[in-house]
Design a protein around this motif. Structure first.
Motif, short mmCIF file in Angstrom:
data_model
loop_
_atom_site.label_atom_id
_atom_site.label_comp_id
_atom_site.label_asym_id
_atom_site.label_seq_id
_atom_site.Cartn_x
_atom_site.Cartn_y
_atom_site.Cartn_z
N VAL A 189 0.90 -1.26 0.10
CA VAL A 189 0.25 0.03 -0.06
C VAL A 189 0.73 1.37 0.05
N ALA A 190 1.94 1.09 0.83
CA ALA A 190 2.83 2.56 0.86
C ALA A 190 3.68 2.77 -0.53
N SER B 121 1.16 4.37 -3.15
CA SER B 121 0.58 5.76 -2.54
C SER B 121 1.25 7.02 -3.21
N THR B 122 0.48 8.05 -3.57
CA THR B 122 0.73 9.25 -4.22
C THR B 122 0.43 10.45 -3.36
N VAL C 239 4.78 9.25 -2.76
CA VAL C 239 5.33 8.02 -1.86
C VAL C 239 5.96 8.51 -0.65
N ASP C 240 5.43 8.15 0.27
CA ASP C 240 6.14 8.61 1.70
C ASP C 240 7.19 7.86 2.00
N GLY D 143 4.23 -2.27 -6.27
CA GLY D 143 3.21 -2.81 -5.35
C GLY D 143 3.16 -4.20 -5.24
#
Length: 399
Positions: free
Chosen positions: A97-98, A101-102, A104-105, A172
């Motif tokens: 999931v990480a 994500s937009t 990216v953290d 992912g």
């Protein structure tokens, strides 16, 4: 016939299950690590930023390595492995999931890698301690050496498949595949029935399972020193090989995967060579260190990507033989009841110093090149060979 003797552990169906689970697990880890490496290099273009993944992944060993060994001496390693594989699958899904994500953290990714590192600390120690219970004392040395081939077997297919999956499906799905590998490990361990395992003798507390007792063992201390030095300066291969191919030779994800896969093919041969003797004394480690050092120096001298890929199996041969000899001599140098804590020290040396090594080698690569990092590793291997020669050249492993 001696080559067939190395395959003796596979006559034990429980070892085959264990080995298969380790291959699947390590293959899944390559999907995760390659995807993370390429995502971070794409975002930052920095080997130092990439080294932070190694720091997050292995720093937990510095805190939890010794407690993990203590736990493995008091709780059946099989139980620990069931818990860690289930927990790792959940964290693997969170990583999936990480990375999609937009935006990216990066901080979140590092945090999840750190959490997975905490779980894997207990997993790695238990995975080593369970080998005695699976194999028994008669085939322990060969089983330990053969078990190191699981890493090489995973590298022979993992990077290539991961590179294809990354290019075709994205980061992912690489993480999802890694999570699935932990589910398969859980099934493999569950199929190993506790009643068929060899009980490990318990060591009297007065005679020593404490760390101080292990540190009085000359052979074991020699192994720990060599293991820590080489792990720090010579075996940051995920970082060094990936950076060399990507940054020095401008290779793409497929070439990164090919370099790791070719390296792994040689490591399988090296592991088989290490598993051939029925016993491995600590003095044999001098040959493992020297071979690894020379292989690293040869790869450091590669003038282009083609030559680097041609030499990759030679480096794998050195890595596989060194790791097989290291693990076998470590387990043979201590009493069975000390294996949990002993292997926690070995795991601490193999992985716990990786964060510092990654920072050092990341700095070397950013300041010069991946070839210079390989050169540093080669010199380290030769120095360690001389150290083992001095400490144990003519001595027994009794210490």
């Amino acid at each position: 016939m001696r080559g067939f003797e190395a395959l003796q552990p596979f006559r034990n169906p429980r070892f085959s299950l264990y080995f298969g689970g380790q291959v699947v697990s390590n293959t899944g880890t390559w999907f995760q690590n390659l995807a993370l490496s390429l995502v971070i290099l794409e975002l930052t273009g920095s080997a130092q930023a990439l080294s932070a993944v190694t720091v997050a992944q292995f720093a937990p060993l510095l805190i939890l390595g010794i407690p993990a060994g203590r736990l493995a001496d008091h709780i059946r390693p099989r139980t620990i492995l069931l818990v860690t594989s289930a927990a790792s699958a959940l964290v693997g899904l969170a990583l999936a999931v990480a990375v999609v994500s937009t935006p990216v953290d990066l901080v979140l990714m590092y945090a999840l890698v750190f959490l997975l590192g905490c779980i894997n600390t207990f997993d790695r120690v238990a995975a080593q301690a369970i080998i005695f219970e699976i194999a028994g004392p008669e085939t322990l040395t060969r089983s330990v050496s053969i078990s190191t081939i699981a890493l090489a077997a995973a590298r022979s297919v993992g990077p290539g498949l991961a590179g294809i999956a990354f290019s075709a499906l994205g980061a992912g799905w690489c993480m999802v595949m890694n999570a699935g590998s932990y589910v398969l490990v859980f099934v493999a361990i569950a199929l190993i029935r506790p009643s068929r395992l060899h009980p490990r003798p318990r060591v009297d507390r007065t005679t020593g399972t404490a760390p101080v007792a292990l540190l009085r063992n000359r052979a074991f201390v020699t192994i720990l020193v060599v293991n820590s030095a080489i792990a720090m300066l010579a075996l940051n291969l995920m970082l060094v090989i990936t950076s060399t191919v990507s940054l020095s030779f401008r290779g793409d994800a497929t070439m990164v995967g090919a370099a790791h896969a070719l390296n792994a093919l040689g490591a399988i041969v090296g592991g088989m060579l290490a598993a051939t003797p029925a016993s491995v004394p600590v003095r044999a480690l001098r040959y493992g260190c020297a071979g690894l050092g020379l292989a690293l120096l040869a790869n450091a001298a590669a003038p282009n990507l083609t030559v680097f890929l041609v030499l990759a199996p030679l480096l794998g041969l050195g890595v596989g033989f060194y790791q097989g000899v290291l693990q076998a001599s470590a387990q043979a140098s201590v009493a069975p009841g000390q294996l949990g804590r002993a292997m926690s020290f070995v795991t601490l040396g193999s992985y716990g110093v990786a964060p510092l090594g990654a920072i050092l080698m990341g700095g070397v690569i950013d300041a010069s090149s991946g070839q210079v990092a390989l050169l540093v590793g080669g010199v380290t291997g030769l120095v360690c060979a001389a150290f083992v020669w001095w400490r144990a050249g003519g001595r027994s492993t009794a210490g």
